[in-house]
Design a protein around this motif. Structure first.
Motif, PDB file in Angstrom:
ATOM      1  N   ASP A  72       0.787  -1.231   0.000  1.00 24.07           N
ATOM      2  CA  ASP A  72       0.000   0.000   0.000  1.00 24.07           C
ATOM      3  C   ASP A  72       0.821   1.283   0.000  1.00 24.07           C
ATOM      4  OD1 ASP A  72      -2.501  -1.400   0.122  1.00 24.07           O
ATOM      5  OD2 ASP A  72      -2.062  -1.821   2.240  1.00 24.07           O
ATOM      6  N   ASP A  73       2.151   1.164  -0.107  1.00 22.90           N
ATOM      7  CA  ASP A  73       2.959   2.371  -0.076  1.00 22.90           C
ATOM      8  C   ASP A  73       4.265   2.164  -0.853  1.00 22.90           C
ATOM      9  OD1 ASP A  73       4.531   0.768   1.598  1.00 22.90           O
ATOM     10  OD2 ASP A  73       3.833   1.737   3.424  1.00 22.90           O
ATOM     11  N   ASP A  74       5.035   3.225  -0.944  1.00 21.57           N
ATOM     12  CA  ASP A  74       6.310   3.184  -1.669  1.00 21.57           C
ATOM     13  C   ASP A  74       7.261   2.137  -1.108  1.00 21.57           C
ATOM     14  OD1 ASP A  74       6.094   4.898  -3.769  1.00 21.57           O
ATOM     15  OD2 ASP A  74       7.200   6.550  -2.847  1.00 21.57           O
ATOM     16  N   ALA A  75       7.329   2.049   0.205  1.00 21.60           N
ATOM     17  CA  ALA A  75       8.262   1.104   0.839  1.00 21.60           C
ATOM     18  C   ALA A  75       7.905  -0.329   0.450  1.00 21.60           C
ATOM     19  CB  ALA A  75       8.245   1.276   2.354  1.00 21.60           C
ATOM     20  N   GLY A  76       6.635  -0.662   0.472  1.00 16.81           N
ATOM     21  CA  GLY A  76       6.202  -2.001   0.075  1.00 16.81           C
ATOM     22  C   GLY A  76       6.492  -2.261  -1.389  1.00 16.81           C
ATOM     23  N   ALA A  77       6.222  -1.260  -2.225  1.00 15.71           N
ATOM     24  CA  ALA A  77       6.478  -1.403  -3.662  1.00 15.71           C
ATOM     25  C   ALA A  77       7.973  -1.568  -3.931  1.00 15.71           C
ATOM     26  CB  ALA A  77       5.924  -0.197  -4.408  1.00 15.71           C
ATOM     27  N   ASP A  78       8.798  -0.862  -3.176  1.00 13.73           N
ATOM     28  CA  ASP A  78      10.251  -0.963  -3.354  1.00 13.73           C
ATOM     29  C   ASP A  78      10.752  -2.394  -3.155  1.00 13.73           C
ATOM     30  OD1 ASP A  78      10.735   1.675  -4.038  1.00 13.73           O
ATOM     31  OD2 ASP A  78      11.147   2.301  -1.966  1.00 13.73           O
ATOM     32  N   THR A  79      10.128  -3.146  -2.269  1.00 14.05           N
ATOM     33  CA  THR A  79      10.582  -4.519  -2.002  1.00 14.05           C
ATOM     34  C   THR A  79      10.347  -5.441  -3.195  1.00 14.05           C
ATOM     35  OG1 THR A  79       8.475  -5.244  -1.038  1.00 14.05           O
ATOM     36  CG2 THR A  79      10.111  -4.283   0.477  1.00 14.05           C
ATOM     37  N   LEU A  80       9.478  -5.011  -4.122  1.00 11.55           N
ATOM     38  CA  LEU A  80       9.168  -5.857  -5.279  1.00 11.55           C
ATOM     39  C   LEU A  80       9.793  -5.352  -6.581  1.00 11.55           C
ATOM     40  CD1 LEU A  80       5.440  -6.666  -4.496  1.00 11.55           C
ATOM     41  CD2 LEU A  80       7.476  -8.012  -3.962  1.00 11.55           C
ATOM     42  N   MET A  81      10.535  -4.265  -6.511  1.00 11.24           N
ATOM     43  CA  MET A  81      11.154  -3.713  -7.719  1.00 11.24           C
ATOM     44  C   MET A  81      12.146  -4.701  -8.336  1.00 11.24           C
ATOM     45  SD  MET A  81       9.827  -0.868  -8.479  1.00 11.24           S
ATOM     46  CE  MET A  81      11.000  -0.426  -9.725  1.00 11.24           C
ATOM     47  N   LYS A  82      12.110  -4.787  -9.655  1.00 10.46           N
ATOM     48  CA  LYS A  82      13.022  -5.628 -10.464  1.00 10.46           C
ATOM     49  C   LYS A  82      12.838  -7.122 -10.195  1.00 10.46           C
ATOM     50  CE  LYS A  82      14.775  -1.786 -11.952  1.00 10.46           C
ATOM     51  NZ  LYS A  82      13.934  -1.107 -12.890  1.00 10.46           N
ATOM     52  N   ARG A  83      11.727  -7.510  -9.606  1.00  8.64           N
ATOM     53  CA  ARG A  83      11.439  -8.932  -9.344  1.00  8.64           C
ATOM     54  C   ARG A  83      10.685  -9.528 -10.524  1.00  8.64           C
ATOM     55  NH1 ARG A  83      14.069 -10.265  -4.539  1.00  8.64           N
ATOM     56  NH2 ARG A  83      13.781  -8.608  -3.040  1.00  8.64           N
ATOM     57  N   ASP A  84      10.926 -10.816 -10.765  1.00  7.34           N
ATOM     58  CA  ASP A  84      10.261 -11.532 -11.848  1.00  7.34           C
ATOM     59  C   ASP A  84       8.961 -12.154 -11.357  1.00  7.34           C
ATOM     60  OD1 ASP A  84      12.340 -10.923 -13.583  1.00  7.34           O
ATOM     61  OD2 ASP A  84      13.397 -12.799 -13.221  1.00  7.34           O
ATOM     62  N   LEU A  85       7.960 -12.159 -12.241  1.00  6.57           N
ATOM     63  CA  LEU A  85       6.645 -12.730 -11.946  1.00  6.57           C
ATOM     64  C   LEU A  85       6.446 -14.008 -12.742  1.00  6.57           C
ATOM     65  CD1 LEU A  85       6.397  -9.667 -11.189  1.00  6.57           C
ATOM     66  CD2 LEU A  85       3.993  -9.885 -11.752  1.00  6.57           C
ATOM     67  N   TYR A  86       5.766 -14.977 -12.117  1.00  3.71           N
ATOM     68  CA  TYR A  86       5.518 -16.275 -12.737  1.00  3.71           C
ATOM     69  C   TYR A  86       4.071 -16.706 -12.494  1.00  3.71           C
ATOM     70  CZ  TYR A  86      10.572 -16.683 -13.087  1.00  3.71           C
ATOM     71  OH  TYR A  86      11.895 -16.466 -13.397  1.00  3.71           O
ATOM     72  N   LEU A  87       3.599 -17.555 -13.394  1.00  3.97           N
ATOM     73  CA  LEU A  87       2.294 -18.196 -13.239  1.00  3.97           C
ATOM     74  C   LEU A  87       2.454 -19.684 -13.497  1.00  3.97           C
ATOM     75  CD1 LEU A  87      -0.103 -15.744 -15.115  1.00  3.97           C
ATOM     76  CD2 LEU A  87      -0.086 -16.242 -12.670  1.00  3.97           C
ATOM     77  N   PRO A  88       1.560 -20.515 -12.935  1.00  2.68           N
ATOM     78  CA  PRO A  88       1.619 -21.951 -13.206  1.00  2.68           C
ATOM     79  C   PRO A  88       1.412 -22.246 -14.693  1.00  2.68           C
ATOM     80  CG  PRO A  88       0.177 -21.494 -11.348  1.00  2.68           C
ATOM     81  CD  PRO A  88       0.523 -20.171 -11.967  1.00  2.68           C
TER      82      PRO A  88
END
Length: 175
Positions: A72-88
């Protein structure tokens, strides 16, 4: 969830707002398929961690604007920056005929109409301007452009792809 049972969707490339929204660069020719996702796996360290999606919408060409639950905020979003997303893998629609997903044809035999069995597909290199089949031919590598005009038949039952390549292409590797 194990990575081998998933496919790569895209990468978080930017934040969209101060409310934790993210922009994901999708790796697809059909971005609209990903607007209805309810959840996604995000690679954190060596693990795929599930996250629930509150809402998503396309944002310019291949970008997906995503609001992930509890971010819900910048700090939370920062933890996911440059991360890869996957689906089954079962999220992908089944393809028929000569259409295939890159991961689907790994370990298929490559049969050339002139040379016969030329080896096993070990990968597809899509980092070049034209994607290439990477084929193991008894320890030597053969690279063949992934071109619809070369592909005669994808045989899922026998795990083979039959191709007709331009004269001399295979000979470059076999001599």
């Amino acid at each position: 969830m194990r990575k081998e049972k998933c496919f790569y969707v895209g990468t978080v490339v930017n934040k969209f707002s101060f409310k934790g929204e993210l922009l994901v660069k999708l790796d697809t020719d059909e971005p609209e398929l990903f607007t209805e996702m309810e959840s996604v796996f995000i690679e954190i360290g060596k693990n795929l961690v599930p996250f629930f999606i509150e809402r998503s919408q396309l944002h310019k060409s291949l970008l997906l604007r995503v609001k992930i639950e509890d971010i819900d905020d910048d700090a939370g979003a920062d933890t996911l920056m440059k991360r890869d997303l996957y689906l089954p893998l079962d999220f992908l629609p089944k393809l028929e005929g000569n259409k295939f997903y890159f991961h689907e044809v790994l370990n298929y035999k490559m049969i050339d109409t002139t040379h016969g069995d030329i080896g096993t597909i070990t990968g597809i290199n899509d980092t070049t301007s034209q994607a290439l089949f990477e084929i193991d031919n008894n320890g030597s590598e053969i690279l063949i452009p992934l071109n619809d005009h070369f592909i005669d038949k994808v045989d899922r039952e026998n795990k083979t792809i039959t191709i007709t390549t331009p004269e001399g292409l295979i000979d470059l590797y076999l001599s």
